[in-house]
Motif scaffolding. Structure first.
Motif, PDB file in Angstrom:
ATOM      1  N   ALA A   1     -11.042 -25.958 -16.401  1.00 13.26           N
ATOM      2  CA  ALA A   1     -11.316 -26.642 -17.677  1.00 13.26           C
ATOM      3  C   ALA A   1     -12.306 -25.841 -18.512  1.00 13.26           C
ATOM      4  O   ALA A   1     -13.382 -25.469 -18.042  1.00 13.26           O
ATOM      5  CB  ALA A   1     -11.848 -28.039 -17.426  1.00 13.26           C
ATOM      6  N   ASP A   2     -11.932 -25.572 -19.757  1.00  7.04           N
ATOM      7  CA  ASP A   2     -12.762 -24.799 -20.685  1.00  7.04           C
ATOM      8  C   ASP A   2     -12.718 -25.517 -22.034  1.00  7.04           C
ATOM      9  O   ASP A   2     -11.671 -25.565 -22.682  1.00  7.04           O
ATOM     10  CB  ASP A   2     -12.225 -23.369 -20.809  1.00  7.04           C
ATOM     11  N   GLU A   3     -13.845 -26.064 -22.467  1.00  6.43           N
ATOM     12  CA  GLU A   3     -13.867 -26.835 -23.706  1.00  6.43           C
ATOM     13  C   GLU A   3     -13.507 -26.004 -24.931  1.00  6.43           C
ATOM     14  O   GLU A   3     -13.094 -26.557 -25.953  1.00  6.43           O
ATOM     15  CB  GLU A   3     -15.236 -27.483 -23.904  1.00  6.43           C
ATOM     16  N   SER A   4     -13.649 -24.691 -24.849  1.00  2.00           N
ATOM     17  CA  SER A   4     -13.296 -23.849 -25.994  1.00  2.00           C
ATOM     18  C   SER A   4     -11.798 -23.872 -26.264  1.00  2.00           C
ATOM     19  O   SER A   4     -11.349 -23.449 -27.336  1.00  2.00           O
ATOM     20  CB  SER A   4     -13.763 -22.406 -25.771  1.00  2.00           C
ATOM     21  N   ALA A   5     -11.006 -24.382 -25.303  1.00  2.00           N
ATOM     22  CA  ALA A   5      -9.551 -24.466 -25.489  1.00  2.00           C
ATOM     23  C   ALA A   5      -9.143 -25.709 -26.271  1.00  2.00           C
ATOM     24  O   ALA A   5      -7.983 -25.843 -26.668  1.00  2.00           O
ATOM     25  CB  ALA A   5      -8.852 -24.456 -24.134  1.00  2.00           C
ATOM     26  N   ILE A   6     -10.081 -26.630 -26.505  1.00  2.00           N
ATOM     27  CA  ILE A   6      -9.775 -27.801 -27.329  1.00  2.00           C
ATOM     28  C   ILE A   6      -9.557 -27.331 -28.763  1.00  2.00           C
ATOM     29  O   ILE A   6     -10.339 -26.540 -29.280  1.00  2.00           O
ATOM     30  CB  ILE A   6     -10.931 -28.821 -27.254  1.00  2.00           C
ATOM     31  N   PRO A   7      -8.494 -27.780 -29.417  1.00  2.00           N
ATOM     32  CA  PRO A   7      -8.203 -27.292 -30.775  1.00  2.00           C
ATOM     33  C   PRO A   7      -9.328 -27.570 -31.754  1.00  2.00           C
ATOM     34  O   PRO A   7     -10.000 -28.598 -31.675  1.00  2.00           O
ATOM     35  CB  PRO A   7      -6.920 -28.038 -31.162  1.00  2.00           C
ATOM     36  N   ASP A   8      -9.532 -26.631 -32.664  1.00  2.00           N
ATOM     37  CA  ASP A   8     -10.591 -26.751 -33.664  1.00  2.00           C
ATOM     38  C   ASP A   8     -10.087 -27.598 -34.823  1.00  2.00           C
ATOM     39  O   ASP A   8      -9.332 -27.128 -35.674  1.00  2.00           O
ATOM     40  CB  ASP A   8     -10.997 -25.363 -34.163  1.00  2.00           C
ATOM     41  N   LEU A   9     -10.497 -28.841 -34.854  1.00  2.00           N
ATOM     42  CA  LEU A   9     -10.110 -29.746 -35.936  1.00  2.00           C
ATOM     43  C   LEU A   9     -11.189 -29.673 -37.017  1.00  2.00           C
ATOM     44  O   LEU A   9     -12.038 -30.558 -37.142  1.00  2.00           O
ATOM     45  CB  LEU A   9      -9.943 -31.168 -35.408  1.00  2.00           C
ATOM     46  N   PHE A  10     -11.138 -28.616 -37.812  1.00  2.00           N
ATOM     47  CA  PHE A  10     -12.191 -28.319 -38.776  1.00  2.00           C
ATOM     48  C   PHE A  10     -12.418 -29.453 -39.762  1.00  2.00           C
ATOM     49  O   PHE A  10     -13.522 -29.656 -40.274  1.00  2.00           O
ATOM     50  CB  PHE A  10     -11.854 -27.042 -39.549  1.00  2.00           C
ATOM     51  N   TRP A  11     -11.382 -30.219 -40.033  1.00  2.00           N
ATOM     52  CA  TRP A  11     -11.458 -31.281 -41.030  1.00  2.00           C
ATOM     53  C   TRP A  11     -12.185 -32.524 -40.520  1.00  2.00           C
ATOM     54  O   TRP A  11     -12.534 -33.405 -41.301  1.00  2.00           O
ATOM     55  CB  TRP A  11     -10.044 -31.683 -41.465  1.00  2.00           C
ATOM     56  N   SER A  12     -12.429 -32.600 -39.216  1.00  2.00           N
ATOM     57  CA  SER A  12     -12.962 -33.839 -38.643  1.00  2.00           C
ATOM     58  C   SER A  12     -14.350 -34.192 -39.160  1.00  2.00           C
ATOM     59  O   SER A  12     -14.711 -35.368 -39.213  1.00  2.00           O
ATOM     60  CB  SER A  12     -12.987 -33.755 -37.115  1.00  2.00           C
ATOM     61  N   ASP A  13     -15.142 -33.190 -39.515  1.00  2.00           N
ATOM     62  CA  ASP A  13     -16.482 -33.469 -40.049  1.00  2.00           C
ATOM     63  C   ASP A  13     -16.750 -32.701 -41.335  1.00  2.00           C
ATOM     64  O   ASP A  13     -17.886 -32.383 -41.659  1.00  2.00           O
ATOM     65  CB  ASP A  13     -17.554 -33.140 -39.002  1.00  2.00           C
ATOM     66  N   HIS A  14     -15.668 -32.410 -42.075  1.00  2.00           N
ATOM     67  CA  HIS A  14     -15.787 -31.665 -43.325  1.00  2.00           C
ATOM     68  C   HIS A  14     -15.906 -32.653 -44.481  1.00  2.00           C
ATOM     69  O   HIS A  14     -15.092 -33.575 -44.608  1.00  2.00           O
ATOM     70  CB  HIS A  14     -14.570 -30.757 -43.526  1.00  2.00           C
ATOM     71  N   PRO A  15     -16.901 -32.498 -45.350  1.00  2.00           N
ATOM     72  CA  PRO A  15     -17.115 -33.481 -46.428  1.00  2.00           C
ATOM     73  C   PRO A  15     -15.975 -33.562 -47.437  1.00  2.00           C
ATOM     74  O   PRO A  15     -15.868 -34.566 -48.154  1.00  2.00           O
ATOM     75  CB  PRO A  15     -18.413 -32.999 -47.081  1.00  2.00           C
ATOM     76  N   GLU A  16     -15.144 -32.531 -47.528  1.00  2.00           N
ATOM     77  CA  GLU A  16     -14.051 -32.553 -48.498  1.00  2.00           C
ATOM     78  C   GLU A  16     -12.770 -33.145 -47.922  1.00  2.00           C
ATOM     79  O   GLU A  16     -11.751 -33.197 -48.611  1.00  2.00           O
ATOM     80  CB  GLU A  16     -13.779 -31.130 -49.008  1.00  2.00           C
ATOM     81  N   TRP A  17     -12.837 -33.598 -46.650  1.00  5.83           N
ATOM     82  CA  TRP A  17     -11.659 -34.158 -46.003  1.00  5.83           C
ATOM     83  C   TRP A  17     -11.952 -35.576 -45.522  1.00  5.83           C
ATOM     84  O   TRP A  17     -13.084 -35.903 -45.186  1.00  5.83           O
ATOM     85  CB  TRP A  17     -11.235 -33.312 -44.803  1.00  5.83           C
TER      86      TRP A  17
END
Length: 349
Positions: free
Chosen positions: A115-131
């Motif tokens: 298990a490597d947490e870096s393999a979790i997809p980067d959901l950039f929009w999850s904490d982006h103020p424009e999304w």
């Protein structure tokens, strides 16, 4: 049928409150709860005393107490205490790697050492103020791969989702499928069309003329084992399509995480991350409601497919060019399952 050495969405943070949550994932009963300091933990949903489901118990001082006889378990799967009993010699139950990231709780049902947490997809929009993001969960009685097929070929929108996102131009526009790194990607573009009702409403919310000709796009990206993120939107015709200025378009990412429960059922975490009018919570609620209704139509189709496959197990499904995305996705999954089996066999020798 499903890879186990992978990160799957297990639940959303709001599903774990003061009580534990039991959920079957990849055929394994798992209980999720918040341990000491509010950190999420995941254990086998099996009390080592009499086999009761720990998810029916309670969280006490950051530890999980069985609701049958009061056996208290630590986050590492070791028995801690039980009224008037010695439990130090009890065998450990399995604990699972778990992570809280990007607005979801993720679990690794396979070999914990991989298990490597870096393999979790980067959901950039999850904490982006424009999304802005809004979504939900469906428990679907079908093989999770049927949902992947559905999302990698959006031709069905012209038939299943009439009156919302479906339109004839989808069926009339060619779809392209290719590999981009470890992703399967399908693309469809429609130019100079009138937007369907869902996107007309989005245009109005963004201050655009909902009757103006638009260019529409759909880009489905599958990442094994069960992630499909779909770039969708419309832009005023001739303004650059997917690359148009934000003032001239409404765009979003349709978020789809399929987590197998059994070989014939799965958990479907769905939602939409939008890049317009992000500060309008009422619009988020409206879109969530509309999207939920759209996906409920898919649910009916998929569960009927599963019933037919159960009734006709020897019938081979046919594949056309529009199915290329789903076919490639299944090949990736088959390769992962095969590789895990070979690794187990090698270790046994």
């Amino acid at each position: 049928m499903f890879p186990k050495n992978a990160w799957y969405v297990a639940c959303t943070p709001d599903e774990i409150g003061d009580k534990p949550l039991g959920r079957m994932i990849c055929g394994r009963p798992i209980v999720f709860y918040r341990g000491e300091g509010g950190k999420v933990a995941a254990l086998e949903d099996f009390c080592p005393h009499r086999g009761a489901a720990l998810s029916l118990g309670a969280v006490v001082d950051g530890k999980l107490m069985c609701g049958y006889h009061g056996l208290v378990m630590g986050c590492d799967g070791k028995a801690v205490s039980m009224p008037m009993q010695r439990v130090g010699g009890f065998p450990c139950i399995h604990s699972y790697p778990v992570a809280e990231l990007h607005g979801f709780i993720w679990v690794w049902p396979g070999d914990a050492g991989l298990a490597d947490e870096s393999a979790i997809p980067d959901l950039f929009w999850s904490d982006h103020p424009e999304w802005a993001f809004g979504g939900g969960l469906y428990h679907i009685q079908s093989d999770y791969r049927l949902m992947i097929d559905n999302l990698m070929d959006l031709t069905h929108e012209a038939y299943v989702h009439v009156g919302s996102i479906g339109q004839d131009e989808i069926d009339e526009s060619p779809v392209r499928t290719q590999m981009e790194g470890d992703q399967v990607v399908t693309r469809r573009e429609m130019q100079g069309i009138v937007a369907p009702p869902f996107w007309q409403a989005a245009m109005r919310a963004h201050g655009l003329d909902d009757q103006a000709p638009v260019d529409r796009w759909q880009v489905s990206r599958f990442t094994a084992p069960g992630h499909v993120l779909i770039e969708v939107g419309v832009a005023l015709a001739g303004k650059g399509g997917i690359n148009a200025d934000p003032r001239d378009k409404v765009s979003a990412i349709v978020v789809d995480f399929m987590t197998p429960e059994t070989e014939s059922s799965h958990w479907y975490f769905w939602g939409m991350a939008r890049h317009f009018q992000a500060n309008d919570p009422a619009l988020t609620d409206t879109i969530r409601t509309g999207q939920g209704q759209i996906f409920s139509q898919d649910l009916a189709v998929l569960e009927a497919q599963q019933r037919n496959q159960r009734l006709f197990p020897n019938r081979r499904l046919l594949a056309l060019n529009i199915d290329a995305g789903g076919v490639r996705a299944r090949r990736l999954l088959d390769d992962l399952v095969r590789g895990e089996g070979e690794a187990v066999g090698t270790a046994a020798n």
